[in-house]
Design an enzyme around this catalytic site. Structure first.
Site, PDB file in Angstrom:
ATOM      1  N   SER A 235       0.821  -1.217   0.000  1.00  0.00           N
ATOM      2  CA  SER A 235       0.000   0.000   0.000  1.00  0.00           C
ATOM      3  C   SER A 235       0.852   1.264   0.000  1.00  0.00           C
ATOM      4  O   SER A 235       0.615   2.192  -0.789  1.00  0.00           O
ATOM      5  CB  SER A 235      -0.981   0.005   1.178  1.00  0.00           C
ATOM      6  OG  SER A 235      -0.343  -0.349   2.369  1.00  0.00           O
ATOM      7  N   HIS A 265      -2.322  -8.866   2.051  1.00  0.00           N
ATOM      8  CA  HIS A 265      -1.952  -7.617   2.763  1.00  0.00           C
ATOM      9  C   HIS A 265      -3.079  -7.325   3.762  1.00  0.00           C
ATOM     10  O   HIS A 265      -3.404  -8.163   4.580  1.00  0.00           O
ATOM     11  CB  HIS A 265      -1.750  -6.544   1.680  1.00  0.00           C
ATOM     12  CG  HIS A 265      -1.058  -5.282   2.123  1.00  0.00           C
ATOM     13  ND1 HIS A 265      -0.385  -5.161   3.298  1.00  0.00           N
ATOM     14  CD2 HIS A 265      -0.951  -4.063   1.509  1.00  0.00           C
ATOM     15  CE1 HIS A 265       0.120  -3.926   3.393  1.00  0.00           C
ATOM     16  NE2 HIS A 265      -0.228  -3.239   2.324  1.00  0.00           N
ATOM     17  N   HIS A 311       5.391 -13.055   7.561  1.00  0.00           N
ATOM     18  CA  HIS A 311       5.583 -11.656   7.185  1.00  0.00           C
ATOM     19  C   HIS A 311       6.759 -11.536   6.229  1.00  0.00           C
ATOM     20  O   HIS A 311       7.703 -12.326   6.307  1.00  0.00           O
ATOM     21  CB  HIS A 311       5.831 -10.781   8.423  1.00  0.00           C
ATOM     22  CG  HIS A 311       5.559  -9.335   8.160  1.00  0.00           C
ATOM     23  ND1 HIS A 311       6.515  -8.487   7.669  1.00  0.00           N
ATOM     24  CD2 HIS A 311       4.423  -8.602   8.287  1.00  0.00           C
ATOM     25  CE1 HIS A 311       5.970  -7.290   7.513  1.00  0.00           C
ATOM     26  NE2 HIS A 311       4.709  -7.326   7.870  1.00  0.00           N
ATOM     27  N   ARG A 320       2.584  -5.292  17.203  1.00  0.00           N
ATOM     28  CA  ARG A 320       1.197  -4.818  17.116  1.00  0.00           C
ATOM     29  C   ARG A 320       0.260  -5.931  17.586  1.00  0.00           C
ATOM     30  O   ARG A 320      -0.737  -5.681  18.258  1.00  0.00           O
ATOM     31  CB  ARG A 320       0.875  -4.380  15.672  1.00  0.00           C
ATOM     32  CG  ARG A 320       1.769  -3.226  15.203  1.00  0.00           C
ATOM     33  CD  ARG A 320       1.639  -2.943  13.717  1.00  0.00           C
ATOM     34  NE  ARG A 320       2.075  -4.061  12.889  1.00  0.00           N
ATOM     35  CZ  ARG A 320       2.035  -4.085  11.566  1.00  0.00           C
ATOM     36  NH1 ARG A 320       1.553  -3.036  10.916  1.00  0.00           N
ATOM     37  NH2 ARG A 320       2.458  -5.131  10.883  1.00  0.00           N
ATOM     38  N   ASP A 375      -2.470  -8.756  11.768  1.00  0.00           N
ATOM     39  CA  ASP A 375      -3.850  -9.118  11.474  1.00  0.00           C
ATOM     40  C   ASP A 375      -4.370 -10.313  12.280  1.00  0.00           C
ATOM     41  O   ASP A 375      -5.559 -10.625  12.232  1.00  0.00           O
ATOM     42  CB  ASP A 375      -3.995  -9.424   9.971  1.00  0.00           C
ATOM     43  CG  ASP A 375      -3.726  -8.188   9.129  1.00  0.00           C
ATOM     44  OD1 ASP A 375      -4.163  -7.104   9.554  1.00  0.00           O
ATOM     45  OD2 ASP A 375      -3.069  -8.295   8.089  1.00  0.00           O
TER      46      ASP A 375
HETATM   47  N1  HAX Z   1       0.754 -20.017   5.832  1.00  0.00           N
HETATM   48  C1  HAX Z   1       1.179 -20.890   4.876  1.00  0.00           C
HETATM   49  N2  HAX Z   1       2.238 -20.651   4.089  1.00  0.00           N
HETATM   50  C2  HAX Z   1       2.934 -19.531   4.305  1.00  0.00           C
HETATM   51  C3  HAX Z   1       2.594 -18.605   5.316  1.00  0.00           C
HETATM   52  C4  HAX Z   1       1.436 -18.875   6.082  1.00  0.00           C
HETATM   53  N3  HAX Z   1       0.984 -18.042   7.001  1.00  0.00           N
HETATM   54  N4  HAX Z   1       3.470 -17.588   5.287  1.00  0.00           N
HETATM   55  C5  HAX Z   1       4.337 -17.861   4.286  1.00  0.00           C
HETATM   56  N5  HAX Z   1       4.013 -19.022   3.693  1.00  0.00           N
HETATM   57  C6  HAX Z   1       4.615 -19.630   2.503  1.00  0.00           C
HETATM   58  C7  HAX Z   1       4.480 -18.664   1.332  1.00  0.00           C
HETATM   59  O1  HAX Z   1       3.169 -18.740   0.753  1.00  0.00           O
HETATM   60  C8  HAX Z   1       5.582 -19.127   0.406  1.00  0.00           C
HETATM   61  O2  HAX Z   1       5.113 -20.271  -0.276  1.00  0.00           O
HETATM   62  P1  HAX Z   1       5.452 -20.524  -1.844  1.00  0.00           P
HETATM   63  O3  HAX Z   1       6.940 -20.535  -1.953  1.00  0.00           O
HETATM   64  O4  HAX Z   1       4.822 -21.870  -2.091  1.00  0.00           O
HETATM   65  O5  HAX Z   1       4.822 -19.411  -2.609  1.00  0.00           O
HETATM   66  C9  HAX Z   1       6.668 -19.565   1.402  1.00  0.00           C
HETATM   67  O6  HAX Z   1       6.003 -19.763   2.675  1.00  0.00           O
HETATM   68  C10 HAX Z   1       7.751 -18.539   1.586  1.00  0.00           C
HETATM   69  O7  HAX Z   1       7.158 -17.298   1.914  1.00  0.00           O
HETATM   70  P2  HAX Z   1       7.841 -16.294   2.950  1.00  0.00           P
HETATM   71  O8  HAX Z   1       9.190 -15.924   2.399  1.00  0.00           O
HETATM   72  O9  HAX Z   1       7.812 -16.869   4.312  1.00  0.00           O
HETATM   73  O10 HAX Z   1       6.830 -15.094   2.946  1.00  0.00           O
HETATM   74  P3  HAX Z   1       6.589 -13.951   1.847  1.00  0.00           P
HETATM   75  O11 HAX Z   1       7.473 -12.798   2.187  1.00  0.00           O
HETATM   76  O12 HAX Z   1       6.653 -14.485   0.468  1.00  0.00           O
HETATM   77  O13 HAX Z   1       5.070 -13.587   2.139  1.00  0.00           O
HETATM   78  C11 HAX Z   1       3.170 -13.093   3.491  1.00  0.00           C
HETATM   79  C12 HAX Z   1       4.677 -12.871   3.283  1.00  0.00           C
HETATM   80  C13 HAX Z   1       2.689 -12.153   4.585  1.00  0.00           C
HETATM   81  C14 HAX Z   1       2.441 -12.718   2.171  1.00  0.00           C
HETATM   82  C15 HAX Z   1       2.910 -14.568   3.868  1.00  0.00           C
HETATM   83  O14 HAX Z   1       3.544 -14.848   5.102  1.00  0.00           O
HETATM   84  C16 HAX Z   1       1.427 -14.897   3.958  1.00  0.00           C
HETATM   85  O15 HAX Z   1       0.813 -15.186   2.934  1.00  0.00           O
HETATM   86  N6  HAX Z   1       0.837 -14.862   5.197  1.00  0.00           N
HETATM   87  C17 HAX Z   1      -0.594 -15.097   5.359  1.00  0.00           C
HETATM   88  C18 HAX Z   1      -1.387 -13.871   4.923  1.00  0.00           C
HETATM   89  C19 HAX Z   1      -1.214 -12.714   5.893  1.00  0.00           C
HETATM   90  O16 HAX Z   1      -1.282 -12.864   7.101  1.00  0.00           O
HETATM   91  N7  HAX Z   1      -1.001 -11.509   5.336  1.00  0.00           N
HETATM   92  C20 HAX Z   1      -0.876 -10.285   6.134  1.00  0.00           C
HETATM   93  C21 HAX Z   1       0.560  -9.830   6.296  1.00  0.00           C
HETATM   94  C22 HAX Z   1       0.676  -8.579   7.100  1.00  0.00           C
HETATM   95  C23 HAX Z   1       0.161  -7.422   6.321  1.00  0.00           C
HETATM   96  O17 HAX Z   1       0.665  -6.989   5.307  1.00  0.00           O
HETATM   97  N8  HAX Z   1      -0.930  -6.904   6.762  1.00  0.00           N
HETATM   98  O18 HAX Z   1      -1.494  -5.941   6.078  1.00  0.00           O
END
Ligand code: HAX
Length: 435
Positions: A235, A265, A311, A320, A375
């Site tokens: 964002s 996000h 994250h 948070r 979140d």
């Molecule tokens: N559950 C399952 N798998 C997860 C995971 C979770 N909570 N967190 C990471 N992974 C997976 C990723 O999907 C990725 O898989 P692929 O290689 O198969 O694509 C792998 O682990 C490596 O990812 P990472 O390096 O640990 O994390 P990224 O930096 O790529 O992604 C995310 C960060 C926040 C998008 C990710 O942890 C996620 O999808 N979490 C769940 C959704 C979430 O809570 N989002 C909110 C984040 C905070 C925010 O921005 N709020 O606004």
């Protein structure tokens, strides 16, 4: 009485001098390198932009300016915005904060055409779409656009941006509250109350019954906690990129919030509560740790993420989340949804760690962070106070995040950063050129 505008008049020349010094002395030094994997990996870890409002330390969490979030938990949102922008903590009843509140009071009204547009939208529109549309139609009010058309000087861009920002800060909570009341058929709109603080006003306009003032306290905390998370998140980065083309703050903030509406996000907060409530429904009450573990593995094995965990930058439990957990323990320790969130926190990190080990054995990337992010827990608190419409939660996040995006826009215009234009490369280029 010192105003925010007057204080910025003093600070902006200092920021400009600092920028000039840095560029003169260190302009050609290298601070980052980029691997092929990072070009496919969301540029994770690439240092390529500047943001002074906040910093995320992977092993600690959010620092607003130089203050660790949990050390300044009691700031109210109006103080938060001033801190983001100036780097200074001004007391709640200081002249500067009082004049800032008066400035917001003056601007807290919405043109009739905004209500008309919202009311013309389909009944099942997502509240984030309604909020972002409302901000976009307000664009005709932009001071920046009007001044730009009249030939405003570059040095003054930040002043017109500040004026738009104050208007947006005053109007976004009203707009968000109007979306809530209209979308969920809560009755008449509730207007802004002059003299009431920013978070208290937002709580009041939502119209949630609040006999003990706890919901207003939660809103102040919520707006404070979600305000900013440095410059590279989807964002903030989107808002910055759009703003770097000198699109005005209405265009820029609306664009940034469209990014916040993605499930990886800000939308994760609605997904989180849904996941927690599903466990309660499935196990007919607060699940025990074995049940949570089984449900978490089921989610992961069906190819879904566990929302609220992981994250892109953090490698510890998000402060948070910890702060919201403290609020829950103080006010609603027996609430079943809160208890479930707390229990999930005991179980899911271990599950993610084991699942990550399985992934690695299969040749996949490890999960970088097993801990809760912002979140994971906020929804349980909202749900307790009868705000049960989870699709709305990202709108609350947006009201807060607008503060960070606007502070960043003003800062960027004041310091004079350039239009964003990183270089992209093709797969063919990588294949032929990377040795
Ligand atoms: N559950 C399952 N798998 C997860 C995971 C979770 N909570 N967190 C990471 N992974 C997976 C990723 O999907 C990725 O898989 P692929 O290689 O198969 O694509 C792998 O682990 C490596 O990812 P990472 O390096 O640990 O994390 P990224 O930096 O790529 O992604 C995310 C960060 C926040 C998008 C990710 O942890 C996620 O999808 N979490 C769940 C959704 C979430 O809570 N989002 C909110 C984040 C905070 C925010 O921005 N709020 O606004």
């Amino acid at each position: 009485m010192a105003t925010l505008q007057e204080r910025l008049d003093e600070l902006v020349p200092k920021w400009r001098a600092e920028r000039a010094k840095l560029l003169k002395e260190k302009g050609q030094k290298v601070i980052s390198e980029v691997t092929v994997a990072q070009t496919f990996g969301g540029m994770r870890g690439v240092k390529g932009m500047i943001c002074d409002t906040s910093v995320v330390d992977p092993n600690k969490g959010l620092f607003i300016r130089d203050h660790f979030l949990l050390d300044i938990m009691d700031l109210w949102p109006e103080q938060t915005f001033v801190l983001l922008l100036t780097g200074e903590i001004h007391e709640r009843e200081s002249d500067l904060i009082r004049s800032f509140r008066a400035e917001i009071d003056k601007r807290a009204w919405l043109p009739g055409y905004v209500y008309n547009v919202l009311e013309a939208m389909p009944d099942d529109s997502h509240p984030m779409c309604m909020l972002d549309t409302g901000i976009l139609v307000l664009q005709r009010e932009s001071t920046f656009r009007k001044m730009y058309d009249k030939g405003m000087r570059k040095e003054d861009y930040w002043k017109a941006t500040l004026d738009d920002s104050l208007n947006l800060l005053a109007k976004i909570p009203m707009l968000a509250a109007a979306v809530y009341r209209l979308r969920y058929k809560k009755g008449d709109y509730i207007r802004w109350t002059s003299g009431l603080d920013y978070g208290g006003n937002f709580a009041n306009m939502l119209g949630i019954p609040d006999p003990h003032g706890q919901f207003a306290e939660l809103m102040r905390l919520y707006l404070h906690f979600h305000c900013d998370h440095e410059g590279g998140n989807v964002s903030a980065n989107t808002c910055h990129t759009v703003g770097s083309a000198l699109s005005d703050p209405y265009y820029s903030v609306s664009a940034g919030l469209n990014g916040l509406a993605g499930p990886l996000h800000g939308l994760a907060n609605q997904e989180c509560l849904r996941w927690v409530l599903d466990t309660i429904e499935l196990f007919r009450g607060v699940p025990n740790e074995e049940e949570i573990e089984a449900y978490a593995f089921k989610t992961l094995r069906s190819g879904q993420v566990i929302p609220g965990y992981g994250h892109a930058v953090l490698r510890v439990a998000d402060p948070r989340f910890i702060g919201f957990n403290r609020f829950g323990k103080k006010y609603i320790p027996e609430d079943p949804v809160f208890l479930t969130v707390d229990r999930v926190f005991n179980v899911v990190p271990k599950v993610l760690q084991r699942f990550s080990e399985e992934r690695v054995k299969e040749g996949k990337a490890p999960i970088a962070n097993f801990y809760p992010n912002v979140d994971a827990g906020s929804g349980a608190l909202l749900y307790h106070y009868d705000m049960t419409e989870f699709e709305y939660y990202t709108v609350l996040f947006s009201v807060s995040r607008a503060m960070g995006m606007l502070a960043q826009l003003i800062w960027n215009r004041a310091v004079g950063t350039a239009i964003t234009r990183p270089k992209s490369v093709s797969m063919k280029w990588l294949a032929e050129n990377v040795k």
